[in-house]
Motif scaffolding. Structure first.
Motif, PDB file in Angstrom:
ATOM      1  N   GLU A 133      71.967  81.088 -24.684  1.00 11.05           N
ATOM      2  CA  GLU A 133      71.417  79.723 -24.672  1.00 11.05           C
ATOM      3  C   GLU A 133      70.379  79.574 -23.561  1.00 11.05           C
ATOM      4  O   GLU A 133      69.288  79.045 -23.782  1.00 11.05           O
ATOM      5  CB  GLU A 133      72.531  78.705 -24.439  1.00 11.05           C
ATOM      6  CG  GLU A 133      73.027  78.057 -25.718  1.00 11.05           C
ATOM      7  CD  GLU A 133      74.147  77.067 -25.446  1.00 11.05           C
ATOM      8  OE1 GLU A 133      74.833  76.740 -26.416  1.00 11.05           O
ATOM      9  OE2 GLU A 133      74.348  76.633 -24.284  1.00 11.05           O
ATOM     10  N   ASN A 134      70.721  80.043 -22.357  1.00 14.56           N
ATOM     11  CA  ASN A 134      69.771  79.968 -21.239  1.00 14.56           C
ATOM     12  C   ASN A 134      68.471  80.686 -21.585  1.00 14.56           C
ATOM     13  O   ASN A 134      67.387  80.201 -21.274  1.00 14.56           O
ATOM     14  CB  ASN A 134      70.359  80.628 -19.985  1.00 14.56           C
ATOM     15  CG  ASN A 134      71.226  79.680 -19.165  1.00 14.56           C
ATOM     16  OD1 ASN A 134      71.312  78.500 -19.464  1.00 14.56           O
ATOM     17  ND2 ASN A 134      71.864  80.207 -18.144  1.00 14.56           N
ATOM     18  N   SER A 135      68.602  81.865 -22.223  1.00 13.76           N
ATOM     19  CA  SER A 135      67.401  82.677 -22.476  1.00 13.76           C
ATOM     20  C   SER A 135      66.447  81.957 -23.439  1.00 13.76           C
ATOM     21  O   SER A 135      65.247  82.174 -23.398  1.00 13.76           O
ATOM     22  CB  SER A 135      67.784  84.049 -23.020  1.00 13.76           C
ATOM     23  OG  SER A 135      68.137  83.941 -24.374  1.00 13.76           O
ATOM     24  N   ALA A 136      66.993  81.113 -24.299  1.00  9.94           N
ATOM     25  CA  ALA A 136      66.117  80.362 -25.210  1.00  9.94           C
ATOM     26  C   ALA A 136      65.635  79.075 -24.523  1.00  9.94           C
ATOM     27  O   ALA A 136      64.489  78.660 -24.667  1.00  9.94           O
ATOM     28  CB  ALA A 136      66.876  80.024 -26.487  1.00  9.94           C
ATOM     29  N   LYS A 137      66.525  78.485 -23.740  1.00  9.15           N
ATOM     30  CA  LYS A 137      66.269  77.201 -23.083  1.00  9.15           C
ATOM     31  C   LYS A 137      65.183  77.306 -22.014  1.00  9.15           C
ATOM     32  O   LYS A 137      64.372  76.404 -21.851  1.00  9.15           O
ATOM     33  CB  LYS A 137      67.602  76.794 -22.450  1.00  9.15           C
ATOM     34  CG  LYS A 137      67.751  75.408 -21.940  1.00  9.15           C
ATOM     35  CD  LYS A 137      69.245  75.209 -21.614  1.00  9.15           C
ATOM     36  CE  LYS A 137      69.467  74.092 -20.642  1.00  9.15           C
ATOM     37  NZ  LYS A 137      70.891  74.002 -20.238  1.00  9.15           N
ATOM     38  N   TYR A 138      65.179  78.414 -21.251  1.00 11.29           N
ATOM     39  CA  TYR A 138      64.226  78.564 -20.145  1.00 11.29           C
ATOM     40  C   TYR A 138      63.095  79.522 -20.484  1.00 11.29           C
ATOM     41  O   TYR A 138      62.471  80.097 -19.600  1.00 11.29           O
ATOM     42  CB  TYR A 138      64.969  79.017 -18.873  1.00 11.29           C
ATOM     43  CG  TYR A 138      66.016  78.006 -18.472  1.00 11.29           C
ATOM     44  CD1 TYR A 138      65.626  76.746 -18.019  1.00 11.29           C
ATOM     45  CD2 TYR A 138      67.369  78.266 -18.606  1.00 11.29           C
ATOM     46  CE1 TYR A 138      66.572  75.783 -17.699  1.00 11.29           C
ATOM     47  CE2 TYR A 138      68.314  77.313 -18.279  1.00 11.29           C
ATOM     48  CZ  TYR A 138      67.912  76.076 -17.826  1.00 11.29           C
ATOM     49  OH  TYR A 138      68.844  75.123 -17.514  1.00 11.29           O
ATOM     50  N   LEU A 195      76.130  74.410 -14.189  1.00 12.21           N
ATOM     51  CA  LEU A 195      77.451  75.039 -14.076  1.00 12.21           C
ATOM     52  C   LEU A 195      77.565  76.306 -14.927  1.00 12.21           C
ATOM     53  O   LEU A 195      78.446  77.133 -14.711  1.00 12.21           O
ATOM     54  CB  LEU A 195      78.548  74.053 -14.506  1.00 12.21           C
ATOM     55  CG  LEU A 195      78.844  72.904 -13.544  1.00 12.21           C
ATOM     56  CD1 LEU A 195      79.804  71.904 -14.185  1.00 12.21           C
ATOM     57  CD2 LEU A 195      79.432  73.422 -12.235  1.00 12.21           C
ATOM     58  N   GLY A 196      76.644  76.450 -15.903  1.00 10.28           N
ATOM     59  CA  GLY A 196      76.731  77.562 -16.865  1.00 10.28           C
ATOM     60  C   GLY A 196      76.886  78.930 -16.222  1.00 10.28           C
ATOM     61  O   GLY A 196      77.814  79.682 -16.555  1.00 10.28           O
ATOM     62  N   LEU A 197      76.002  79.273 -15.294  1.00 10.45           N
ATOM     63  CA  LEU A 197      76.053  80.620 -14.701  1.00 10.45           C
ATOM     64  C   LEU A 197      77.202  80.771 -13.708  1.00 10.45           C
ATOM     65  O   LEU A 197      77.734  81.865 -13.530  1.00 10.45           O
ATOM     66  CB  LEU A 197      74.722  80.968 -14.018  1.00 10.45           C
ATOM     67  CG  LEU A 197      73.560  81.272 -14.966  1.00 10.45           C
ATOM     68  CD1 LEU A 197      72.269  81.513 -14.181  1.00 10.45           C
ATOM     69  CD2 LEU A 197      73.870  82.487 -15.844  1.00 10.45           C
TER      70      LEU A 197
HETATM   71 MG   LIG Z   1      72.810  77.090 -18.635  1.00 14.65          MG
END
Ligand SMILES: [Mg+2]
Ligand SMILES: Nc1ncnc2c1ncn2[C@@H]1O[C@H](COP(=O)(O)OP(=O)(O)OP(=O)(O)O)[C@@H](O)[C@H]1O
Length: 248
Positions: A133-138, A195-197
């Motif tokens: 998710e992060n890799s698509a989000k950022y 909080l994800g990471l």
């Molecule tokens: Mg995240």
């Protein structure tokens, strides 16, 4: 105040602040609609309801993440260890994230030599969800996430990379701490609890793995870097698996 009390007080103060921002916005837009209903055109009403929906989703996400943190810190997380192949769990996560980011591209390079890992499958999926998710989000618009798996020194290695705004080396540790978000345009554009990471690192380490990040500037795309998160799990033999199961 001792250290535990201070940590608790800091946590409560950050959480209250994080909860207050979306709640204030939900209350504000609902009040405006109630008091000015007849003066608002349909377009504005729709816009306000959309904000209320976005902010409610933000609250739900925040509360879910905070529950994950509390669970980890109180019960330890209740891990159920088993050996499983990672190909299909990763494929499942990619297909879910794909629907959330339809214009983003995903590439999955799975080495057939990749061994199974000994971990908790649900928690492993939570880890992969956060990273993918992060890799698509950022990521820079219309770019691609590459997910690669391979073996290295008897470790199963998973790398998730994307093109985005580089992470400075001094922030490598910081992004894995509670509520940490970087101050850059791609982060400001999207919502997140920071909080994800923190959760991801905790889960990986409780499953005897490691997680690191590396950011490399791109020569052909000024201002952007290739950001790679590397997760590795040591292969566990039968005796080690039995020992872990006994300690559960
Ligand atoms: Mg995240
Ligand atoms: N793949 C990535 N590329 C570039 N920057 C990233 C990437 N992943 C994380 N970051 C940076 O690290 C910060 C922390 O990430 P983390 O996943 O912990 O929180 P979040 O995404 O902001 O919120 P949450 O995951 O709780 O919704 C992000 O805000 C972002 O600035």
């Amino acid at each position: 105040m001792d250290d535990i009390e201070k940590n608790y007080a800091d946590f409560i103060s950050t959480v209250s602040h994080e909860l207050r921002t979306p709640l204030t916005s939900i209350r504000g837009f609902s009040q405006t609609m109630l008091t000015s209903w007849n003066k608002l055109d349909d377009e504005s009403k729709k816009h306000f309801v959309k904000i209320i929906e976005d902010q409610s989703n933000r609250l739900i996400h925040l509360v879910e993440n905070m529950l994950s943190v509390t669970k980890m810190q109180t019960t330890g997380g209740n891990f159920v260890f088993n050996e499983f192949d990672i190909k299909s769990p990763i494929e499942q996560i990619i297909s879910v994230v794909r629907t959330q980011y339809p214009s983003h591209k995903f590439e999955f390079l799975y080495a057939n030599t990749t061994a199974g890992i000994f971990a908790d499958k649900d928690k492993f999926q939570q880890v992969m969800t956060n990273l993918i998710e992060n890799s698509a989000k950022y990521a820079v618009e219309n770019s691609k996430t590459t997910i690669k798996t391979f073996m290295e020194n008897n470790n199963v290695v998973i790398q998730v990379s994307n093109i985005g705004i580089g992470i400075e080396e001094k922030d490598y540790d910081k992004i894995f701490t509670k509520f940490a978000r970087l101050d850059n345009p791609l982060t400001r554009k999207v919502q997140g609890s920071g909080l994800g990471l923190f959760i991801t690192k905790n889960l990986v380490e409780k499953m005897y793995g490691e997680i690191t990040v590396k950011s490399e500037p791109l020569e052909d795309m000024q201002n952007y870097s290739k950001i790679t998160f590397t997760v590795s799990f040591p292969v566990k033999n039968i005796e080690e698996q039995a020992r872990i199961k006994c300690n559960q």
